[in-house]
Design a protein around this motif. Structure first.
Motif, PDB file in Angstrom:
ATOM      1  N   LEU A 230     142.434 -12.805 110.259  1.00  0.00           N
ATOM      2  CA  LEU A 230     142.220 -11.447 109.879  1.00  0.00           C
ATOM      3  C   LEU A 230     142.631 -11.403 108.269  1.00  0.00           C
ATOM      4  CD1 LEU A 230     142.476  -8.510 110.058  1.00  0.00           C
ATOM      5  CD2 LEU A 230     144.770  -8.488 111.125  1.00  0.00           C
ATOM      6  N   ALA A 231     143.648 -12.104 107.881  1.00  0.00           N
ATOM      7  CA  ALA A 231     144.069 -11.608 106.483  1.00  0.00           C
ATOM      8  C   ALA A 231     142.926 -12.225 105.502  1.00  0.00           C
ATOM      9  CB  ALA A 231     145.448 -12.587 106.142  1.00  0.00           C
ATOM     10  N   ALA A 232     142.679 -13.451 105.831  1.00  0.00           N
ATOM     11  CA  ALA A 232     141.263 -13.986 104.889  1.00  0.00           C
ATOM     12  C   ALA A 232     139.843 -13.000 104.990  1.00  0.00           C
ATOM     13  CB  ALA A 232     140.840 -15.074 105.493  1.00  0.00           C
ATOM     14  N   ALA A 233     139.825 -12.301 106.358  1.00  0.00           N
ATOM     15  CA  ALA A 233     138.746 -11.406 106.538  1.00  0.00           C
ATOM     16  C   ALA A 233     138.975 -10.159 105.387  1.00  0.00           C
ATOM     17  CB  ALA A 233     138.423 -10.921 107.664  1.00  0.00           C
ATOM     18  N   ILE A 234     140.218  -9.556 105.564  1.00  0.00           N
ATOM     19  CA  ILE A 234     140.403  -8.382 104.812  1.00  0.00           C
ATOM     20  C   ILE A 234     140.499  -8.846 103.386  1.00  0.00           C
ATOM     21  CG2 ILE A 234     142.685  -6.776 104.317  1.00  0.00           C
ATOM     22  CD1 ILE A 234     141.232  -6.044 106.867  1.00  0.00           C
ATOM     23  N   GLN A 235     140.918  -9.822 102.717  1.00  0.00           N
ATOM     24  CA  GLN A 235     140.886 -10.226 101.433  1.00  0.00           C
ATOM     25  C   GLN A 235     139.349 -10.409 100.890  1.00  0.00           C
ATOM     26  OE1 GLN A 235     143.354 -10.118  99.406  1.00  0.00           O
ATOM     27  NE2 GLN A 235     142.142 -10.631  97.499  1.00  0.00           N
ATOM     28  N   THR A 236     138.434 -10.841 101.818  1.00  0.00           N
ATOM     29  CA  THR A 236     137.133 -11.135 101.482  1.00  0.00           C
ATOM     30  C   THR A 236     136.601  -9.567 101.306  1.00  0.00           C
ATOM     31  OG1 THR A 236     136.932 -13.127 102.962  1.00  0.00           O
ATOM     32  CG2 THR A 236     134.957 -11.887 102.417  1.00  0.00           C
ATOM     33  N   ILE A 237     136.886  -8.732 102.248  1.00  0.00           N
ATOM     34  CA  ILE A 237     136.496  -7.304 101.913  1.00  0.00           C
ATOM     35  C   ILE A 237     136.843  -6.797 100.770  1.00  0.00           C
ATOM     36  CG2 ILE A 237     136.566  -5.017 102.919  1.00  0.00           C
ATOM     37  CD1 ILE A 237     136.919  -6.020 105.625  1.00  0.00           C
ATOM     38  N   ILE A 238     138.196  -6.886 100.246  1.00  0.00           N
ATOM     39  CA  ILE A 238     138.836  -6.514  99.128  1.00  0.00           C
ATOM     40  C   ILE A 238     137.753  -7.117  97.781  1.00  0.00           C
ATOM     41  CG2 ILE A 238     140.793  -6.656  97.442  1.00  0.00           C
ATOM     42  CD1 ILE A 238     142.401  -6.556 100.072  1.00  0.00           C
ATOM     43  N   ALA A 253     143.268   6.531 109.585  1.00  0.00           N
ATOM     44  CA  ALA A 253     144.152   6.175 110.664  1.00  0.00           C
ATOM     45  C   ALA A 253     145.533   6.482 110.358  1.00  0.00           C
ATOM     46  CB  ALA A 253     143.865   4.866 111.231  1.00  0.00           C
ATOM     47  N   PHE A 254     146.021   5.628 109.248  1.00  0.00           N
ATOM     48  CA  PHE A 254     147.491   5.796 109.163  1.00  0.00           C
ATOM     49  C   PHE A 254     147.554   6.631 107.483  1.00  0.00           C
ATOM     50  CE2 PHE A 254     146.233   1.933 111.426  1.00  0.00           C
ATOM     51  CZ  PHE A 254     146.927   2.241 112.400  1.00  0.00           C
ATOM     52  N   PRO A 255     147.639   7.477 107.480  1.00  0.00           N
ATOM     53  CA  PRO A 255     147.816   8.350 106.062  1.00  0.00           C
ATOM     54  C   PRO A 255     148.766   7.654 105.145  1.00  0.00           C
ATOM     55  CG  PRO A 255     147.843   9.755 107.956  1.00  0.00           C
ATOM     56  CD  PRO A 255     147.955   8.708 108.463  1.00  0.00           C
ATOM     57  N   ARG A 256     148.232   7.421 104.038  1.00  0.00           N
ATOM     58  CA  ARG A 256     148.867   6.778 102.649  1.00  0.00           C
ATOM     59  C   ARG A 256     149.421   5.480 102.972  1.00  0.00           C
ATOM     60  NH1 ARG A 256     152.829  11.533 100.612  1.00  0.00           N
ATOM     61  NH2 ARG A 256     152.924  10.092  99.038  1.00  0.00           N
ATOM     62  N   ALA A 257     148.777   4.800 103.980  1.00  0.00           N
ATOM     63  CA  ALA A 257     149.100   3.460 104.179  1.00  0.00           C
ATOM     64  C   ALA A 257     147.739   2.526 103.300  1.00  0.00           C
ATOM     65  CB  ALA A 257     149.040   3.057 105.733  1.00  0.00           C
ATOM     66  N   ARG A 258     148.513   1.448 103.075  1.00  0.00           N
ATOM     67  CA  ARG A 258     147.540   0.509 102.379  1.00  0.00           C
ATOM     68  C   ARG A 258     147.798  -0.863 102.786  1.00  0.00           C
ATOM     69  NH1 ARG A 258     145.063   2.400  97.738  1.00  0.00           N
ATOM     70  NH2 ARG A 258     144.795   0.231  96.978  1.00  0.00           N
ATOM     71  N   LEU A 259     146.606  -1.736 102.607  1.00  0.00           N
ATOM     72  CA  LEU A 259     146.747  -3.211 103.174  1.00  0.00           C
ATOM     73  C   LEU A 259     146.849  -4.134 101.761  1.00  0.00           C
ATOM     74  CD1 LEU A 259     143.913  -3.414 105.882  1.00  0.00           C
ATOM     75  CD2 LEU A 259     146.609  -3.043 106.017  1.00  0.00           C
ATOM     76  N   ALA A 260     147.437  -5.182 102.004  1.00  0.00           N
ATOM     77  CA  ALA A 260     147.409  -6.139 100.983  1.00  0.00           C
ATOM     78  C   ALA A 260     147.431  -7.626 101.659  1.00  0.00           C
ATOM     79  CB  ALA A 260     148.556  -6.117 100.038  1.00  0.00           C
ATOM     80  N   VAL A 261     147.356  -8.633 100.748  1.00  0.00           N
ATOM     81  CA  VAL A 261     147.325  -9.792 101.412  1.00  0.00           C
ATOM     82  C   VAL A 261     148.243 -10.730 100.497  1.00  0.00           C
ATOM     83  CG1 VAL A 261     146.030 -11.874 101.956  1.00  0.00           C
ATOM     84  CG2 VAL A 261     144.904  -9.810 102.590  1.00  0.00           C
TER      85      VAL A 261
END
Length: 385
Positions: A230-238, A253-261
């Motif tokens: 999952l983490a590598a897939a998210i970073q690839t999208i980024i 889905a989650f207001p004002r939330a952000r993802l990072a790796v």
């Protein structure tokens, strides 16, 4: 895009033919055959990977997966006037799978061994017939590759049939053994397309799920079927996908939330910054529903979209408030890939109904046979043995 899907003789799917569009929602009550339809699609994909015999064996072999009712159900049986009973068979016993689009179609007929023998593999089903054709409906003039028993023939550039195999094993498909860039390029292209189909039904979110632990990270344009990367897939999208769409989808889905790796010595770990918290939460700290939603985000926003993606009960573990954002995510993905969603969540089904080009397929059961509610089945022809 697949426009027609046909299944005959598989579990409760005695004779099911479907018309498909860009976004298809398969729904119905428990036990109506949704899972059987999903498994039938997986069996089609297994053919291109040479695993269909093993997959059927894992389900108990062909005798366990064949339609267990009579060959035909008369009107009087359906009305309860006469009891359901078997009659003299007019056709050979077989499990048939097929699909077609505006360009190519493919079908396979699997049957029982002709005669018992002493081999320990005597229960393995045999591939009796296969066909590949141009267009949506198989006919005498548009087939360009045929397999009957051990013999395979293909049409040459002049339209003449040429035998390419005489002794193809009963457990080998012509899709894997006869695809050739010189003599059977269409077979090769169709096999590669089927190999690219993606199935997601086992995205793990339990405490020991691989997605909750740091994993070695490499470019991952396609999320693994269990979500381990999952983490590598998210970073690839980024980095090489659409990071703005990723941010918008998570915030939907989650207001004002952000993802990072976070990366340490080559190991990637997903972090989620939520509004009101002083530090980001690691994947190990996320709820099952939140983690599942992020897994679906990684699958549906893939920088390398497939021709076909099939989601089996994606609503599992999700709070009802997440179903509308999930429907919007699926609808956006359907602009790049054909999608089949198998679901019995009314909230998700209703939300997807409001999507343009969405097609609802409602399954029901009558005398243990799966039927498609209020549907006119498309024309279909099976290859002869």
């Amino acid at each position: 895009m697949i426009t027609r899907l046909a299944v005959s003789g598989y579990r409760s799917l005695r004779d099911v033919r479907l018309s498909l569009g860009p976004l298809n929602v398969v729904t119905g009550a428990n036990g109506t055959g949704k899972s059987s339809l999903y498994r039938a699609l997986k069996l089609l994909a297994d053919i291109a990977q040479g695993r269909v015999i093993q997959s059927l064996a894992a389900e108990g072999g062909l005798p366990s997966t064949l339609w267990a009712g009579p060959e035909t159900l008369s009107r009087s049986m359906k009305q309860g006037v006469h009891p359901v009973q078997g009659t003299t068979r007019s056709k050979r016993v077989g499990l048939k799978l097929g699909f077609a689009g505006t360009d190519y179609g493919y079908a396979i007929d699997l049957g029982l061994p002709q005669a018992p023998n002493s081999s320990l593999f005597a229960r393995d089903p045999e591939i009796k017939a296969e066909s590949v054709w141009t267009g949506e409906l198989l006919g005498r003039a548009n087939a360009f590759a045929e397999r009957r028993g051990p013999s395979v023939r293909v049409r040459d550039e002049g339209g003449q049939w040429r035998e390419t195999y005489r002794t193809l094993a009963t457990f080998d498909s012509m899709m894997t053994h006869c695809a050739d860039p010189k003599d059977a390029l269409e077979l090769l292209l169709l096999r590669e397309r089927m190999n690219g189909w993606r199935f997601y039904d086992q995205l793990r979110t339990d405490r020991d799920a691989p997605a909750r632990r740091p994993q070695i990270g490499t470019y991952t344009p396609v999320l693994a079927s269990d979500g381990a990367d999952l983490a590598a897939a998210i970073q690839t999208i980024i980095e090489i996908g659409n990071p703005d769409q990723l941010d918008d989808t998570v915030a939907d889905a989650f207001p004002r939330a952000r993802l990072a790796v976070a990366a340490l010595d080559g190991y990637f770990e997903l972090e989620m910054q939520q509004h009101g918290l002083l530090r980001p939460l690691k994947a190990a700290e996320l709820s099952d529903g939140t983690l599942r939603y992020l897994l679906l985000v990684a699958a549906l926003l893939s920088p390398r979209p497939p021709d076909l993606m099939i989601l089996n009960e994606p609503e599992a573990s999700l709070h009802p408030d997440l179903l509308a954002p999930l429907a919007r995510l699926i609808a956006a993905a359907a602009e790049r890939s054909q999608i089949i969603v198998v679901s019995h969540a009314p909230g998700l089904v209703s939300a997807l109904d409001r999507t343009a080009d969405s097609r609802r397929i409602v399954l029901e059961k009558q005398l243990s046979e799966t039927l498609v509610q209020d549907d006119t089945p498309p024309a279909w022809a099976w290859p002869s043995r």
